[in-house]
Design a protein around this motif. Structure first.
Motif, PDB file in Angstrom:
ATOM      1  N   LYS A 118     -59.079  16.438  29.060  1.00 18.73           N
ATOM      2  CA  LYS A 118     -59.000  17.696  28.314  1.00 18.73           C
ATOM      3  C   LYS A 118     -57.728  17.805  27.478  1.00 18.73           C
ATOM      4  O   LYS A 118     -57.489  18.832  26.838  1.00 18.73           O
ATOM      5  N   ASN A 130     -55.545  17.773  24.446  1.00 19.92           N
ATOM      6  CA  ASN A 130     -55.798  17.941  23.022  1.00 19.92           C
ATOM      7  C   ASN A 130     -54.484  18.320  22.362  1.00 19.92           C
ATOM      8  O   ASN A 130     -54.034  19.461  22.464  1.00 19.92           O
ATOM      9  N   GLU A 148     -54.497  21.337  20.103  1.00 22.23           N
ATOM     10  CA  GLU A 148     -54.518  22.631  20.801  1.00 22.23           C
ATOM     11  C   GLU A 148     -53.148  22.975  21.363  1.00 22.23           C
ATOM     12  O   GLU A 148     -52.721  24.138  21.302  1.00 22.23           O
ATOM     13  N   GLU A 185     -50.265  11.289  19.439  1.00 24.26           N
ATOM     14  CA  GLU A 185     -51.112  12.393  18.978  1.00 24.26           C
ATOM     15  C   GLU A 185     -50.305  13.671  18.779  1.00 24.26           C
ATOM     16  O   GLU A 185     -50.574  14.448  17.851  1.00 24.26           O
TER      17      GLU A 185
END
Length: 447
Positions: free
Chosen positions: A72, A74, A77, A125
């Motif tokens: 999960k 991200n 986010e 990321e």
């Protein structure tokens, strides 16, 4: 050739962005997030430091990585949440005291890419997301503690007090410089070479690093990224700003930062159930900013990579408040006095708690009504904390040439009168409806 540049010779990086940012997000995320406060069927001692307190061998601790698959996670986010909360930078834990690298390190296979089924580099990321949202990427690195490495002696609170003595029992045989050359310097080179511009290298626990080694490390940073700031925990007096941990007391008259948790722990724990309210967190932010500091607010993401719901709820509420009141926070300077009607609180701590570097909180707990001040140009902001009264008397504005007063978030006219004892202000009858929490900002324009 070793870098031994002296502090006076190193070009000073520009602190402007840091001074203006005021608000950042701390992210403690690692293998300890996967265990979530448990070990061998019982609540673990020491929070995210449980490897030390439970005396877990490196070989055993590494097995946690077999189950660490944060599907999960991200980055977009995470960074978007920071942006929406009104934060300007994030500090990500690249290596905590357990020595496990939360990025793709070629220096050591003891990292998230090589050891876990996730097989991805979250830092890569995050770098992309930070660029997208114009958020400064800053990196935490545990400097003087590393429980995976055989050459890291410590001396707090006593000799070997924070060392891995169960895997490596001979404390006197440990040579910090071997670890420094083998792991620290090469990993710092990676971090400053592979992820774009880094705003801060946020070092932790200098422990037994020598002043010479601190100078060499500072010079390495200056060589690779001249504008990258370092905090005071690099050691040797080479930091650009100082740290106040779990307290709002200013640690410097110059640049400083308070880092605090929302709950009890830095890393995620399912047993954490005592969380500061959004009102208390905004009170903390205002206190720090009015005293010329930054607030670094910590969130410990869960093992699956998501933020806990209770953290998101508080960040969203703070973000809603910041959407209305951010001009009184970001880019401001201190007023001639930080506050009025404020009684400094001496936070009580549990003397029986010996884990002062793990579960420890000395931040204020009071929600007494008071007023704090910030300034920007010819504007003074009066931040009314936990305010219920429609009347405001600002003694600190005595003799100042007030031109206009408005309430951020309200279009209604403010009634005010300047007297010999300051300025008396009457708020609109429905002033409490302007914010989700009872903290309001008066914008006072001077002539």
């Amino acid at each position: 050739m070793q870098l031994t540049i002296a502090k006076a010779q190193a070009p000073a990086p520009d602190l402007t962005w840091f001074r203006e940012a005021k608000f950042g997000l701390f992210l403690h995320w690692g293998l300890y997030s996967q265990t979530a406060g448990d070990w061998n069927g019982h609540p673990a001692k020491g929070g995210e430091h449980f490897m030390l307190y439970e005396r877990i061998p490196v070989k055993t601790y590494t097995t946690i990585a077999n189950d660490f698959n944060p599907v999960k996670f991200n980055a977009d986010e995470w960074v978007r949440q920071a942006k929406a909360t009104g934060m300007k930078y994030i500090v990500y834990t690249t290596k905590h005291h357990d020595g496990f690298a939360m990025y793709n390190s070629a220096v050591s296979d003891y990292n998230i890419v090589k050891q876990t089924p996730f097989k991805k580099d979250p830092l890569a990321e995050l770098a992309v997301a930070c660029k997208k949202y114009d958020i400064k990427l800053c990196l935490y690195y545990s400097l003087g503690r590393d429980w995976e490495d055989p050459d890291v002696p410590t001396n707090w609170p006593v000799k070997a007090g924070r060392s891995n003595t169960w895997d490596y029992p001979n404390e006197d045989a440990k040579v910090f410089n071997r670890y420094f050359e083998r792991k620290v310097k090469p990993q710092i080179k990676e971090l400053l070479s592979n992820y774009g511009p880094i705003g801060v290298l946020w070092f932790d626990t200098p422990e037994l690093i020598s002043k010479k080694e601190s100078a060499e490390l500072r010079a390495l940073v200056a060589q690779l990224q001249p504008q990258c700031l370092v905090n005071s925990r690099i050691g040797g007096g080479y930091g650009d700003f100082s740290i106040s941990e779990q307290t709002l007391d200013a640690s410097s008259k110059k640049a400083w930062e308070a880092c605090i948790t929302i709950g009890k722990n830095w890393g995620y724990s399912r047993h954490d159930s005592t969380w500061k309210s959004a009102e208390m967190l905004v009170r903390n932010l205002i206190d720090v900013v009015a005293n010329n500091g930054n607030l670094l607010l910590n969130v410990g993401p869960m093992g699956n990579g998501a933020f806990p719901n209770w953290a998101v709820k508080r960040l969203d509420t703070i973000g809603a408040w910041m959407k209305i009141n951010q001009e009184a926070i970001t880019g401001t300077s201190p007023f001639r006095i930080p506050a009025e009607g404020y009684s400094k609180e001496t936070a009580k701590t549990d003397d029986k708690n010996t884990m002062k570097d793990a579960v420890h909180d000395a931040t204020p707990k009071s929600t007494k009504a008071d007023v704090f001040f910030t300034t920007k140009g010819k504007t003074v902001y009066a931040l009314l904390r936990s305010w219920k009264s429609q009347s405001v008397w600002l003694k600190s504005l005595n003799g100042m040439p007030v031109q206009a007063i408005s309430l951020l978030g309200s279009r209604k006219k403010i009634t005010w009168q300047q007297t010999t004892d300051g300025v008396v202000i009457t708020l609109p009858a429905d002033f409490s409806k302007t914010n989700l929490i009872p903290i309001y900002t008066l914008k006072i324009d001077l002539k």
